[in-house]
Design a protein around this motif. Structure first.
Motif, mmCIF file in Angstrom:
data_model
loop_
_atom_site.group_PDB
_atom_site.id
_atom_site.type_symbol
_atom_site.label_atom_id
_atom_site.label_comp_id
_atom_site.label_asym_id
_atom_site.label_seq_id
_atom_site.Cartn_x
_atom_site.Cartn_y
_atom_site.Cartn_z
ATOM 1 N N GLY A 122 -3.684 -42.113 7.140
ATOM 2 C CA GLY A 122 -4.421 -42.969 7.752
ATOM 3 C C GLY A 122 -3.760 -44.212 8.230
ATOM 4 N N VAL A 123 -2.850 -44.268 7.593
ATOM 5 C CA VAL A 123 -2.159 -45.776 7.779
ATOM 6 C C VAL A 123 -0.744 -45.548 8.627
ATOM 7 C CG1 VAL A 123 -0.953 -47.802 6.773
ATOM 8 C CG2 VAL A 123 -2.975 -46.800 5.769
ATOM 9 N N LEU A 124 -0.077 -44.828 8.269
ATOM 10 C CA LEU A 124 1.110 -44.494 9.115
ATOM 11 C C LEU A 124 0.862 -43.420 10.008
ATOM 12 C CD1 LEU A 124 3.970 -44.894 6.274
ATOM 13 C CD2 LEU A 124 3.273 -46.560 8.329
ATOM 14 N N ALA A 148 0.849 -26.318 9.147
ATOM 15 C CA ALA A 148 0.611 -25.532 10.641
ATOM 16 C C ALA A 148 0.226 -26.685 11.473
ATOM 17 C CB ALA A 148 -0.382 -24.569 10.534
ATOM 18 N N ALA A 149 -0.667 -27.772 11.000
ATOM 19 C CA ALA A 149 -0.910 -28.808 12.088
ATOM 20 C C ALA A 149 0.229 -29.821 12.446
ATOM 21 C CB ALA A 149 -2.160 -29.390 11.330
ATOM 22 N N TYR A 150 1.055 -29.637 11.433
ATOM 23 C CA TYR A 150 2.376 -30.749 11.568
ATOM 24 C C TYR A 150 3.063 -29.873 12.714
ATOM 25 C CZ TYR A 150 1.267 -33.575 7.341
ATOM 26 O OH TYR A 150 0.674 -34.367 6.243
ATOM 27 N N ALA A 151 3.314 -28.638 12.404
ATOM 28 C CA ALA A 151 4.098 -28.142 13.211
ATOM 29 C C ALA A 151 3.699 -27.929 14.605
ATOM 30 C CB ALA A 151 4.344 -26.440 12.714
ATOM 31 N N ALA A 152 2.480 -27.752 14.874
ATOM 32 C CA ALA A 152 1.708 -27.908 16.262
ATOM 33 C C ALA A 152 1.624 -29.289 16.767
ATOM 34 C CB ALA A 152 0.514 -27.174 16.301
ATOM 35 N N PRO A 172 -0.827 -36.985 15.189
ATOM 36 C CA PRO A 172 0.148 -38.187 15.308
ATOM 37 C C PRO A 172 0.128 -39.289 14.642
ATOM 38 C CG PRO A 172 -2.237 -38.267 16.529
ATOM 39 C CD PRO A 172 -2.038 -37.186 15.552
ATOM 40 N N ALA A 173 1.091 -40.179 14.908
ATOM 41 C CA ALA A 173 1.193 -41.549 14.385
ATOM 42 C C ALA A 173 0.023 -42.154 14.543
ATOM 43 C CB ALA A 173 2.456 -42.100 14.645
ATOM 44 N N VAL A 174 -0.455 -43.178 13.514
ATOM 45 C CA VAL A 174 -1.423 -43.983 13.735
ATOM 46 C C VAL A 174 -1.283 -44.891 15.175
ATOM 47 C CG1 VAL A 174 -2.702 -46.006 12.937
ATOM 48 C CG2 VAL A 174 -2.413 -44.064 11.343
ATOM 49 N N PRO A 175 -2.176 -45.224 15.972
ATOM 50 C CA PRO A 175 -1.987 -45.737 17.157
ATOM 51 C C PRO A 175 -1.469 -47.378 16.914
ATOM 52 C CG PRO A 175 -4.000 -44.638 17.585
ATOM 53 C CD PRO A 175 -3.416 -44.361 16.132
ATOM 54 N N GLY A 176 -0.242 -47.536 17.531
ATOM 55 C CA GLY A 176 0.384 -48.913 17.326
ATOM 56 C C GLY A 176 1.096 -49.215 16.188
ATOM 57 N N ILE A 177 1.260 -48.237 15.065
ATOM 58 C CA ILE A 177 2.038 -48.277 13.881
ATOM 59 C C ILE A 177 3.618 -48.419 14.427
ATOM 60 C CG2 ILE A 177 2.352 -45.816 13.566
ATOM 61 C CD1 ILE A 177 2.228 -48.818 11.056
ATOM 62 N N ALA A 178 4.052 -47.693 15.358
ATOM 63 C CA ALA A 178 5.664 -47.811 15.565
ATOM 64 C C ALA A 178 5.876 -49.307 16.097
ATOM 65 C CB ALA A 178 5.847 -46.890 16.924
ATOM 66 N N GLY A 212 4.621 -35.207 7.210
ATOM 67 C CA GLY A 212 3.694 -36.234 8.097
ATOM 68 C C GLY A 212 4.585 -37.043 8.825
ATOM 69 N N LEU A 213 5.443 -37.746 8.266
ATOM 70 C CA LEU A 213 6.222 -38.663 8.919
ATOM 71 C C LEU A 213 7.109 -38.105 10.002
ATOM 72 C CD1 LEU A 213 7.683 -40.755 5.596
ATOM 73 C CD2 LEU A 213 5.852 -41.541 7.558
ATOM 74 N N ALA A 214 7.330 -36.882 9.588
ATOM 75 C CA ALA A 214 8.145 -36.065 10.648
ATOM 76 C C ALA A 214 7.236 -35.829 11.899
ATOM 77 C CB ALA A 214 8.819 -34.942 10.216
ATOM 78 N N THR A 215 6.170 -35.435 11.713
ATOM 79 C CA THR A 215 5.442 -34.707 12.849
ATOM 80 C C THR A 215 4.674 -36.231 13.482
ATOM 81 O OG1 THR A 215 3.586 -33.414 13.530
ATOM 82 C CG2 THR A 215 3.305 -34.998 11.831
ATOM 83 N N ALA A 216 4.718 -37.324 12.998
ATOM 84 C CA ALA A 216 4.330 -38.738 13.537
ATOM 85 C C ALA A 216 5.573 -39.458 14.194
ATOM 86 C CB ALA A 216 3.761 -39.314 12.601
ATOM 87 N N GLY A 217 6.862 -38.789 13.980
ATOM 88 C CA GLY A 217 7.934 -39.339 14.624
ATOM 89 C C GLY A 217 8.342 -40.755 13.817
ATOM 90 N N LEU A 218 8.230 -40.736 12.746
ATOM 91 C CA LEU A 218 8.542 -42.013 11.796
ATOM 92 C C LEU A 218 9.507 -41.468 10.797
ATOM 93 C CD1 LEU A 218 4.925 -43.296 11.234
ATOM 94 C CD2 LEU A 218 6.508 -44.084 12.874
ATOM 95 N N SER A 219 9.909 -40.418 10.772
ATOM 96 C CA SER A 219 11.012 -40.235 9.812
ATOM 97 C C SER A 219 12.372 -41.298 9.375
ATOM 98 C CB SER A 219 11.628 -38.799 9.785
ATOM 99 O OG SER A 219 10.533 -37.789 9.691
#
Length: 227
Positions: free
Chosen positions: A20-22, A87-91, A95-101, A128-135
């Motif tokens: 919910g934050v990242l 499964a949701a992560y794999a699919a 996403p990342a929270v909008p604007g967090i990157a 979660g971080l991986a699927t959001a591109g934040l790893s």
């Protein structure tokens, strides 16, 4: 529009919640949990489930279910929940929270150190971080889970543990949260709390003790103004 109060306390470090934050995982996670609870006879709605369990540990949910049903939930509940979430992560449905990157870019540019402290277990946080591109933003040394401490949110243990391991002064640390339980934990740890109201009403976060803000793009300026 921000509702934070610009203060004079120094904010030299930041601790982020994860879900919910990242990572914008709360809608998916809450749907899966609600479906699973109803399937075992624990009647609840998505709104009720969110109020009762958002930001809290799995163990807290087990305690609540056990008290109402008179017996612990089956082990398969957690297995099914995690299978659905991963499964949701794999699919790539989470996403990342909008604007967090961009917000993290701003903190990096300002030299403000940060970490993540979440009620989820380490595997869930990393997934979660991986699927959001934040790893690449959070190596293992900057990831802390409620599993690392005896008590999860709203107790302060997790945030204090993260601060100790990171070398953060709690009085100079800002927590970024989106749940009342997380806000209460940050305040109990003696930290200032900014409440991200992207999905949680600002009034709820304010009542818990946070200083709400609505757009993640605001975060770098809010934080660097406190340094």
């Amino acid at each position: 529009m921000t509702e934070t109060r610009r203060g004079t306390r120094n904010a030299k470090h930041v601790i982020f919640d994860c879900d919910g934050v990242l990572v914008d995982s709360e809608p998916t996670a809450n749907r899966l949990l609600t479906e699973g609870l109803n399937a075992i006879g624990f009647a609840t709605t998505p709104a009720e489930s969110e109020r009762a369990f958002m930001g809290r540990s799995w163990e807290h949910m087990v305690e609540v279910v056990t008290e109402r049903l008179g017996t612990p939930p089956p082990a398969g509940l957690r297995d099914d929940y995690r299978a659905g979430l991963f499964a949701a992560y794999a699919a790539r449905e989470v996403p990342a929270v909008p604007g967090i990157a961009a917000a993290l870019d701003g903190l990096d540019a300002a030299g403000v150190p940060y970490c993540v402290a979440s009620s989820g277990d380490h595997e869930r946080i990393r997934g979660g971080l991986a699927t959001a591109g934040l790893s690449d933003r959070f190596d293992d040394a900057r990831i802390f889970s409620a599993d690392d401490v005896g008590r999860g949110k709203p107790w302060p243990d997790l945030f204090l543990h993260a601060a100790e391991r990171m070398g953060f002064d709690p009085a100079a640390t800002v927590v970024v949260e989106d749940s009342p339980a997380g806000v209460q934990a940050g305040r109990a740890a003696g930290m200032r709390v900014l409440g991200y109201s992207g999905r949680t009403p600002a009034s709820v976060l304010r009542e818990a003790g946070a200083e709400p803000f609505q757009e993640m793009a605001e975060l770098p300026s809010l934080l660097t103004a406190l340094v």
